[in-house]
Design a protein around this motif. Structure first.
Motif, PDB file in Angstrom:
ATOM      1  N   LYS A  77       4.095 -24.329  39.491  1.00 33.49           N
ATOM      2  CA  LYS A  77       4.954 -24.354  38.083  1.00 33.49           C
ATOM      3  C   LYS A  77       6.294 -25.392  38.151  1.00 33.49           C
ATOM      4  O   LYS A  77       6.527 -25.404  40.073  1.00 33.49           O
ATOM      5  CB  LYS A  77       5.021 -23.125  37.717  1.00 33.49           C
ATOM      6  N   SER A  90       6.381 -25.554  43.195  1.00 28.65           N
ATOM      7  CA  SER A  90       7.919 -24.479  43.596  1.00 28.65           C
ATOM      8  C   SER A  90       7.106 -24.079  45.085  1.00 28.65           C
ATOM      9  O   SER A  90       8.162 -24.175  45.797  1.00 28.65           O
ATOM     10  CB  SER A  90       7.279 -23.183  42.853  1.00 28.65           C
ATOM     11  N   VAL A 106      10.529 -25.371  38.438  1.00 31.51           N
ATOM     12  CA  VAL A 106      11.357 -24.494  38.413  1.00 31.51           C
ATOM     13  C   VAL A 106      12.222 -25.757  37.817  1.00 31.51           C
ATOM     14  O   VAL A 106      12.870 -26.847  38.761  1.00 31.51           O
ATOM     15  CB  VAL A 106      11.689 -23.948  39.423  1.00 31.51           C
ATOM     16  N   ASP A 124      19.787 -23.037  37.188  1.00 31.66           N
ATOM     17  CA  ASP A 124      19.178 -23.638  36.363  1.00 31.66           C
ATOM     18  C   ASP A 124      20.224 -24.838  35.949  1.00 31.66           C
ATOM     19  O   ASP A 124      19.850 -26.297  36.384  1.00 31.66           O
ATOM     20  CB  ASP A 124      18.579 -23.810  34.952  1.00 31.66           C
ATOM     21  N   HIS A 144      12.193 -29.664  29.336  1.00 30.22           N
ATOM     22  CA  HIS A 144      12.922 -28.335  29.448  1.00 30.22           C
ATOM     23  C   HIS A 144      14.404 -28.699  28.865  1.00 30.22           C
ATOM     24  O   HIS A 144      14.902 -26.885  28.552  1.00 30.22           O
ATOM     25  CB  HIS A 144      13.145 -28.502  31.506  1.00 30.22           C
ATOM     26  N   SER A 162       2.478 -18.794  34.991  1.00 29.26           N
ATOM     27  CA  SER A 162       2.971 -18.459  36.180  1.00 29.26           C
ATOM     28  C   SER A 162       2.279 -18.207  36.890  1.00 29.26           C
ATOM     29  O   SER A 162       1.083 -17.648  36.994  1.00 29.26           O
ATOM     30  CB  SER A 162       3.801 -17.577  36.005  1.00 29.26           C
ATOM     31  N   ARG A 222       5.183 -25.664  32.887  1.00 28.42           N
ATOM     32  CA  ARG A 222       3.226 -25.934  33.855  1.00 28.42           C
ATOM     33  C   ARG A 222       2.598 -27.180  32.587  1.00 28.42           C
ATOM     34  O   ARG A 222       2.158 -26.214  32.106  1.00 28.42           O
ATOM     35  CB  ARG A 222       2.788 -24.725  33.887  1.00 28.42           C
ATOM     36  N   ARG A 237      13.536 -21.852  32.172  1.00 26.31           N
ATOM     37  CA  ARG A 237      13.833 -22.241  33.065  1.00 26.31           C
ATOM     38  C   ARG A 237      12.214 -22.558  33.749  1.00 26.31           C
ATOM     39  O   ARG A 237      12.175 -23.728  35.453  1.00 26.31           O
ATOM     40  CB  ARG A 237      13.335 -20.035  33.829  1.00 26.31           C
ATOM     41  N   THR A 238      11.155 -23.253  33.601  1.00 28.92           N
ATOM     42  CA  THR A 238      10.221 -23.391  33.807  1.00 28.92           C
ATOM     43  C   THR A 238       9.163 -23.809  33.202  1.00 28.92           C
ATOM     44  O   THR A 238       9.283 -23.828  31.828  1.00 28.92           O
ATOM     45  CB  THR A 238       9.605 -22.200  34.793  1.00 28.92           C
ATOM     46  N   GLU A 254      10.250 -16.702  37.665  1.00 31.39           N
ATOM     47  CA  GLU A 254      10.588 -17.092  36.569  1.00 31.39           C
ATOM     48  C   GLU A 254      10.954 -16.494  35.424  1.00 31.39           C
ATOM     49  O   GLU A 254      12.501 -17.199  34.214  1.00 31.39           O
ATOM     50  CB  GLU A 254       9.130 -16.803  35.585  1.00 31.39           C
TER      51      GLU A 254
END
Length: 681
Positions: A409, A316, A411, A474, A449, A10, A461, A458-459, A83
């Protein structure tokens, strides 16, 4: 001190990695540490583009004295609400119940058993305007913990008992989808709350009512209601001409601090822009508005230009704050102008013209005489080519300013919204590059994902999935995006992936007895309350997003199980449509699709044939609420809708169906348009 946040995915947590505060992430070890030391926890929840989160971080969390006291007497835990929306939801409910308000940063003190007992949002470092200073709060909580432990734990237990025992008032909603009378009642309720002077709903601050606008457009398409269309069109025009819309770079700020859409809170969120891009594209589809077309395309281009990541997903948010050129971090510095700055960039004559066109005054609409740019209510007052040149020159000059920070990040839910918006906008306006961007984002969601057995992360990066499990939004939003992408591209594999996600929804998020949906999976981390909320927030609720995706999937596949699950989940819309229609907009939009069918459009013919393409474009431009589109060669098996649908006289043909019962096929795009664009009789 060990820097526990240094490896976080994050950007918000990474912003705090160098604080003197000894932060922990939300993890069992933090609570074990609190038990070992016999101290409470400080839970601080925020997100990277939150202005007041930055303020409190600078004032308090970077202060050595405050940090030392916090470290000595508490276990501090930092959470990115984006997150961990589940953690945010359950403790925000406690904050709102205790204080009557909420917001970020959220500040909650917990027992080592994760029970909340003292609440707040932003605290200044020292007493201000009747508000206690943060160090005072820390000292008071520590004293209460040390001297009145029984009282503290008793309060915490009662709070948890009260919140855990609350039953959401959905029991009388039934488990069948709402009908036409419910939609009419919702429209009436919205009309009563509508701001006929300024557009939108309610007073200041004013948020873009994205999901309600989608409902209004769908209701107009189904019923021909001019009132519904007028509310949507006027609101969209007011926002597009206001300061909430970036007149140089495209894209929308989070909200307007005033009722007139003039002064924005400058952070730009992916979810707002994905939703509004789609709304403006749908408004153009319904009306042919040049302004709606321009805003849809500019917003799509903004997302691709400024939010797209190297891996093909979408970041995001952009921060509200940036360097003002004098070393100060100021909200809106990147976006606002003074008359002098306009003249400096454009020269005296064009600078004066720009000031009049964009509403820049000596007094300003923002701090220190600066103004946000907005448009006059009447176009054509100034020469269009000259204004276009001014916009280009100002945008080029602005690009040399220090840019706002970006939360990079990815999402899952918000990328699902972006996939749907970019796919449709690209298809409507013959922009294959936008469709390609949607495909790349969908590919990232599937590759990084998605796990067939574990579900969604969920996230991510930098192409690396985070450890946080996906929540219901999601699954619902990604499935919605993939189904939309399947209809635009003719690639049935996206529908298959959506089916996998919806299998998780039915197995892990659905209450089998009532058909209601939970925001977290049955096998997710247990908090003191399992969050469950069908109302929209800044984006569609996971509940109604999943219901909409299941309805579309049922229309594509003929699955009675998915249709029934969607209708049971929509039972709550009947209840809330009459009470709070502003906060169930996506559920109302999905209900409109259910009442209309939704229409199923099967297009049979070679995808590279001009006649097939003409039918396909016509189908995508059809306004029938929530219609699904499948295109492929005769005998193709990528889409169930295409089974047993032959060509007509050797020519590509369109079949318009409801519940897999079809009207006579047509080879004429104009006839197809008439069928898909006519309101219900």
């Amino acid at each position: 001190m060990a820097n526990r946040l240094a490896q976080a995915t994050s950007p918000y947590l990474l912003q705090h990695a160098d604080n003197p505060v000894d932060w922990w992430e939300w993890e069992p070890a933090a609570f074990e540490e609190a038990r070992r030391r016999d101290v409470p926890l400080l839970l601080s929840v925020g997100y990277s583009s939150c202005h007041w989160c930055h303020v409190m971080a600078h004032e308090s969390f970077e202060d050595e004295t405050i940090a030392a006291y916090l470290n000595e007497h508490f276990v501090p835990v930092k959470v990115d609400r984006e997150e961990r929306p589940d953690v945010d939801a359950v403790y925000m409910e406690a904050v709102q119940a205790a204080t009557g308000q909420g917001g970020w940063p959220m500040t909650v003190f917990l027992t080592p058993d994760a029970e909340p007992f003292y609440f707040g949002t932003y605290f200044p470092p020292s007493p201000r305007h009747g508000q206690p200073g943060f160090l005072q709060v820390l000292q008071g909580v520590h004293a209460a913990w040390a001297e009145r432990r029984d009282e503290v734990t008793d309060v915490a237990g009662k709070i948890v008992q009260d919140l855990s025992g609350r039953v959401m008032p959905f029991g009388d909603a039934g488990d069948s989808a709402p009908g036409e009378e419910d939609m009419a009642a919702a429209l009436l309720g919205l009309t009563r709350e509508y701001d006929a002077v300024r557009g939108g709903f309610g007073g200041a601050p004013k948020f873009p009512p994205s999901m309600v606008l989608e409902f209004l457009l769908r209701h107009h398409a189904r019923t021909g209601s001019e009132g519904a269309l007028q509310m949507a069109a006027d609101t969209c025009e007011r926002m597009a001409r206001g300061g909430i819309y970036d007149q140089l770079g495209g894209g929308f700020a989070r909200y307007s601090v005033d009722r007139d859409w003039i002064v924005p809170h400058f952070e730009k969120m992916l979810y707002d822009n994905a939703l509004l891009c789609r709304v403006y594209a749908h408004l153009w589809r319904a009306t042919g508005s040049d302004l709606a077309r321009r805003v849809a395309l500019e917003t799509a281009d903004f997302m691709v230009r400024e939010l797209r990541t190297a891996e093909g997903g979408f970041a995001s948010a952009l921060d509200a704050d940036s360097d003002d050129g004098a070393g100060r971090h100021v909200e809106g510095a990147y976006y606002v102008w003074t008359p002098e700055q306009l003249t400096e960039v454009l020269g005296e004559e064009d600078g004066e013209l720009a000031a009049r066109h964009f509403g820049v005054t000596e007094e300003g609409t923002f701090e220190e005489g600066a103004s946000v740019l907005r448009l006059p209510q009447q176009e054509g007052v100034f020469d269009a080519d000259r204004i276009a040149s001014i916009r280009r020159r100002l945008a080029e000059a602005r690009s040399r300013r220090p840019a706002p920070g970006r939360d990079d990040k990815v999402v899952a839910a918000w990328n699902g919204l972006a996939v749907a918006a970019l796919a449709e906008t690209g298809a409507y306006f013959a922009r294959p590059d936008l469709v390609e961007a949607a495909v790349a984002a969908a590919d990232l969601l599937v590759r990084v994902h998605m796990d067939e057995h574990a579900g969604l992360a969920r996230t991510s990066r930098d192409g690396r999935a985070g450890a946080n499990a996906g929540v219901l939004e999601d699954y619902g939003d990604v499935a919605e995006g993939l189904i939309t992408l399947a209809g635009v591209t003719g690639e049935g594999v996206w529908l298959d992936f959506a089916g996998l996600l919806l299998g998780h929804v039915r197995e892990r998020f659905t209450d089998e007895e009532s058909g209601t949906l939970y925001d977290t999976a049955a096998d997710a981390e247990r908090l003191f309350r399992r969050p469950q909320d069908p109302t929209d927030n800044a984006a569609p609720s996971g509940w109604t997003a999943a219901a909409g995706a299941m309805l579309s999937y049922a229309a594509h596949t003929g699955s009675d199980e998915h249709r029934t699950a969607a209708e049971r989940a929509l039972g709550v819309v009947r209840l809330l449509s009459r009470r709070v229609p502003r906060f169930i907009g996506w559920g109302l939009a999905v209900a409109e699709a259910g009442i209309d069918g939704p229409r199923e459009v099967a297009l049979v013919g070679p995808r590279d044939d001009e006649a097939t393409r003409a039918l396909h474009r016509t189908a995508l431009l059809g306004t029938a609420p929530g219609a699904v589109v499948a295109v492929g060669a005769e005998g193709g098996d990528e889409f169930p809708l295409l089974a047993d649908r032959p060509l007509v006289g050797g020519a590509p043909a369109a079949y318009v169906c409801r519940h897999f019962t079809c009207d006579a096929p047509t080879t004429d795009p104009s006839h197809l348009a008439q069928v898909l664009n006519a309101p219900q009789a």
